[in-house]
Scaffold this motif. Structure first.
Motif, PDB file in Angstrom:
ATOM      1  N   ASP A   1      41.106  29.083  34.446  1.00 20.71           N
ATOM      2  CA  ASP A   1      41.517  29.817  35.650  1.00 20.71           C
ATOM      3  C   ASP A   1      40.999  29.053  36.874  1.00 20.71           C
ATOM      4  O   ASP A   1      40.415  27.974  36.731  1.00 20.71           O
ATOM      5  CB  ASP A   1      40.936  31.237  35.623  1.00 20.71           C
TER       6      ASP A   1
ATOM      7  N   SER B   1      37.989  32.740  40.089  1.00 18.60           N
ATOM      8  CA  SER B   1      38.355  33.816  39.159  1.00 18.60           C
ATOM      9  C   SER B   1      37.490  33.781  37.912  1.00 18.60           C
ATOM     10  O   SER B   1      37.096  34.831  37.403  1.00 18.60           O
ATOM     11  CB  SER B   1      39.815  33.700  38.724  1.00 18.60           C
TER      12      SER B   1
ATOM     13  N   GLN C   1      35.499  37.017  37.063  1.00 12.76           N
ATOM     14  CA  GLN C   1      35.788  37.754  35.820  1.00 12.76           C
ATOM     15  C   GLN C   1      34.514  38.060  35.039  1.00 12.76           C
ATOM     16  O   GLN C   1      34.457  38.987  34.247  1.00 12.76           O
ATOM     17  CB  GLN C   1      36.719  36.944  34.912  1.00 12.76           C
TER      18      GLN C   1
END
Ligand SMILES: Nc1ncnc2c1ncn2[C@@H]1O[C@H](COP(=O)(O)OP(=O)(O)OP(=O)(O)O)[C@@H](O)[C@H]1O
Ligand SMILES: [Mg+2]
Length: 320
Positions: free
Chosen positions: A214, A218, A222
């Motif tokens: 990603d 992110s 996450q």
């Protein structure tokens, strides 16, 4: 293939006997992207990149680069990609300018390498023999050689290994510039900071597989951990007496586990690392330590990063 995708890898496998160097990797890379692969030694980065370049033959899987099949269309592909190998060498008595002339002669189209040398800070080494260059200067020469055909895609395996911090930053600027000129960049690195700062997207490899992919932001968000707070235990103060020697073994990490925002507490000797989130995290931790009479030093708070992502996903540090 979608219009924007210029590299497609589907279910790529490459095993060496029992070693599953690449064990089912799929990637899609868009035009003008700076894409990075990170992962521990032996995780399959070089094998993957070399299958995409057509330098190794996969056991299974599909690879397309600008619509070409690297195995079948090797020579056509060579014209439009640039390759910097992780391990390479030139004859000791070849001069820098001779190497550049030689490599330029391999291609139908090549750039004026004087500008490249300038960009890479190698102009004054133009007449030097290859074996008179320092490790970092050799590395920069290989970056120049990878760019000599003004490639659509450049593959840089361990872009800045061996470079000093200043040369590393200069190389980041160069990579950004070549992307601005429309070149897609596919790189591998062992430097998490480099991957975070430079790459639009990052794939984290482990044991021949992609375990996360990603944008750096992110990947970190996450995780759900926004901060990493690190400190060293000095001792417990019991009244006026400080018992320093037994401090590390006496410290109970569960003490911090109950603090608001804390997600994980790791202790290695007298170093404690707390992962957590929330604006008040540092203040709450300091209060909890003081209330428990734990004396500490060198407390610092950092943004969680890709190393933390790897640690959280695999349970071990990326450099192990
Ligand atoms: N030609 C080969 N023959 C046998 N085994 C190989 C060969 N090339 C690579 N391997 C093995 O495949 C695995 C993946 O190697 P690879 O070079 O792709 O890793 P890497 O992620 O690039 O590592 P590094 O960070 O050290 O460069 C390793 O276990 C390695 O020993
Ligand atoms: Mg490698």
């Amino acid at each position: 293939m979608q219009a924007q995708e210029i590299i497609t890898v589907e279910n790529l496998y490459k095993h060496y006997g029992q070693v599953k160097a690449v064990d089912g990797i799929s990637l899609q890379i868009s035009a003008s992207e700076i894409f990075g692969m990170v992962g521990p030694n032996g995780s399959g980065k070089t094998t993957t990149i070399e299958c995409i370049e057509g330098l190794r033959q996969p056991d299974k899987g599909k690879v397309r680069v600008l619509g070409l099949d690297p195995e079948k269309d090797f020579y056509a592909l060579r014209e439009i990609i640039g390759v910097q190998l992780q391990a390479c060498n030139l004859p000791a008595r070849m001069r820098v300018e001779e190497a550049l002339d030689l490599f330029a002669s391999f291609y139908q189209h090549s750039v004026d390498w004087r500008a490249l040398l300038d960009d890479l800070g190698l102009t004054e080494k133009r007449r030097s023999f290859y074996n008179q260059l320092s490790g970092g200067q050799k590395q920069r020469l290989f970056v120049a050689l990878a760019l000599i055909n003004r490639p659509n895609i450049v593959f840089l395996d361990e872009l800045t290994t061996g470079l000093d911090p200043q040369a590393r930053r200069a190389t980041w600027d160069l990579v950004r510039r070549i992307r601005e000129q429309g070149t897609t960049v596919f790189l591998t690195t062992h430097f998490m900071e480099e991957a975070e700062r430079l790459c639009d997207r990052v794939a984290i490899l482990d044991h021949g597989r992609v375990i996360a992919m990603d944008t750096p932001n992110s990947l970190v968000s996450q995780l759900g951990m926004s901060r990493r707070v690190t400190f060293e235990i000095n001792g417990h103060s019991s009244g006026a007496t400080k018992i320093a020697n037994h401090a590390a073994s006496d410290f109970n990490p569960a003490l911090l586990g109950v603090v608001e925002g804390v997600q994980k507490v790791d202790q290695d000797g007298n170093e404690v690392v707390v992962h957590g989130k929330g604006n008040g995290l540092v203040g709450e931790l300091v209060r909890a330590l003081e209330n428990a009479g734990v004396s500490f030093t060198n407390l610092r708070s950092e943004q969680a990063n890709l190393e933390d992502v790897f640690l959280a996903l695999t349970g071990r540090a990326i450099r192990n």
